[in-house]
Write an enzyme that holds these catalytic residues in place. Structure first.
Site, PDB file in Angstrom:
ATOM      1  N   ASN A  87     -20.106 -20.417   7.641  1.00  0.00           N
ATOM      2  CA  ASN A  87     -19.004 -19.539   7.254  1.00  0.00           C
ATOM      3  C   ASN A  87     -18.974 -19.297   5.751  1.00  0.00           C
ATOM      4  O   ASN A  87     -19.393 -20.144   4.965  1.00  0.00           O
ATOM      5  CB  ASN A  87     -17.660 -20.146   7.686  1.00  0.00           C
ATOM      6  CG  ASN A  87     -17.559 -20.327   9.180  1.00  0.00           C
ATOM      7  OD1 ASN A  87     -17.431 -19.355   9.925  1.00  0.00           O
ATOM      8  ND2 ASN A  87     -17.626 -21.573   9.651  1.00  0.00           N
ATOM      9  N   ASP A  91      -6.737 -20.446  12.131  1.00  0.00           N
ATOM     10  CA  ASP A  91      -5.357 -20.021  11.916  1.00  0.00           C
ATOM     11  C   ASP A  91      -4.340 -21.130  12.177  1.00  0.00           C
ATOM     12  O   ASP A  91      -3.829 -21.281  13.292  1.00  0.00           O
ATOM     13  CB  ASP A  91      -5.045 -18.801  12.788  1.00  0.00           C
ATOM     14  CG  ASP A  91      -3.706 -18.175  12.434  1.00  0.00           C
ATOM     15  OD1 ASP A  91      -3.067 -18.657  11.480  1.00  0.00           O
ATOM     16  OD2 ASP A  91      -3.309 -17.197  13.101  1.00  0.00           O
ATOM     17  N   ASP A 124     -15.893 -19.366  31.078  1.00  0.00           N
ATOM     18  CA  ASP A 124     -16.026 -20.243  32.242  1.00  0.00           C
ATOM     19  C   ASP A 124     -15.684 -21.692  31.885  1.00  0.00           C
ATOM     20  O   ASP A 124     -15.020 -22.395  32.654  1.00  0.00           O
ATOM     21  CB  ASP A 124     -17.445 -20.157  32.799  1.00  0.00           C
ATOM     22  CG  ASP A 124     -17.615 -20.985  34.066  1.00  0.00           C
ATOM     23  OD1 ASP A 124     -16.990 -20.644  35.085  1.00  0.00           O
ATOM     24  OD2 ASP A 124     -18.369 -21.972  34.026  1.00  0.00           O
TER      25      ASP A 124
END
Length: 262
Positions: free
Chosen positions: A29, A83, A155
């Site tokens: 990131n 967040d 899934d």
């Protein structure tokens, strides 16, 4: 100086900035934080923008979209995002939150950007794990996936939901990238009995859409007005916003009619 936000591969917005406040890079990131005269602080995370002055819009919408359609909210899981403001809103329901994020370097770099960073991290009902395998085996009332999940991710996470649990995921904006939203709805609809797209009404600085999915719970039929009216210290979310979030223009109703499950 300016920064560029890529709305779609063919549409970009530019924002004037005054200075760069932070530049942090990890293996997966990149986080940059800028100062803007018009928008306050702006965080750019992997080319996606977060506006400090408007963080409450997404966090309130997602938290209460789930919280106000569930009678009980005891266990919540948040994956694939940073967040912490979402967690702050969810604590209004006196719930326990498992927050899965492996990149601690980037997460900790949001310390001055998220207004409730310390409050959330120090809450006794908040558990931060680097991966799902680090958590106790349990079923969740509400799961948030803050990046668009592929079919394998869906899934895996659906197996962690309670029978009446709610799964809320990020997707592409239905108006800007309807084909991507259509594909995301197909993936969700192949698993869940309810799969409905929504957006944040009146939010002009975002290219995000979302999907509300469940085996039993419906975002409109199961909406509990008393829970909305009991909320305190909210600036964006109310019943009108909740219902308007699912409204689609006629052309998109036609596009998604075979993919929405309601």
């Amino acid at each position: 100086m300016w920064i560029t936000q890529e709305i779609t591969p063919y549409l970009r917005k530019e924002y004037t900035i005054e200075a760069k406040l932070l530049d942090v890079r990890s293996e997966h990131n990149i986080l940059e934080i800028f100062k803007s005269k018009d928008f306050g602080e702006i965080a750019m995370l992997n080319r996606q923008l977060l506006f400090k002055n408007f963080l409450h819009i997404e966090s309130e919408l997602l938290a209460h979209m789930g919280g106000c359609t569930k009678k009980e909210l005891k266990e919540v899981l948040i994956v694939d995002g940073f967040d912490l403001e979402l967690a702050h809103q969810l604590f209004k329901y006196d719930t326990h939150i498992d927050f899965v994020q492996a990149d601690e370097k980037i997460l900790d770099s949001f310390i001055s950007f998220f207004p409730h960073f310390h409050e959330v991290k120090n809450n006794k009902n908040f558990t931060h794990a680097k991966q799902l395998l680090d958590l106790d085996i349990k079923k969740y009332d509400l799961i948030f996936c803050l990046q668009e999940p592929d079919i394998h991710r869906i899934d895996g996470l659906k197996r962690m939901l309670k029978e009446d649990g709610v799964f809320i995921s990020v997707a592409k904006h239905p108006l800007l990238e309807h084909v991507s939203m259509q594909n995301a709805l197909k993936n969700m609809g192949g698993v869940f009995s309810v799969a409905m797209p929504f957006v944040a009404p009146l939010r002009i600085l975002s290219n995000k859409g979302y999907i509300y999915a469940s085996f039993k719970t419906h975002p409109l039929k199961d909406l509990m007005t008393p829970k909305i009216e009991a909320l305190t210290s909210v600036r964006y979310y109310n019943e009108d916003i909740h219902r308007a979030a699912f409204a689609l223009p006629k052309n998109l109703q036609e596009v998604f009619k075979d993919n929405i499950k309601s």
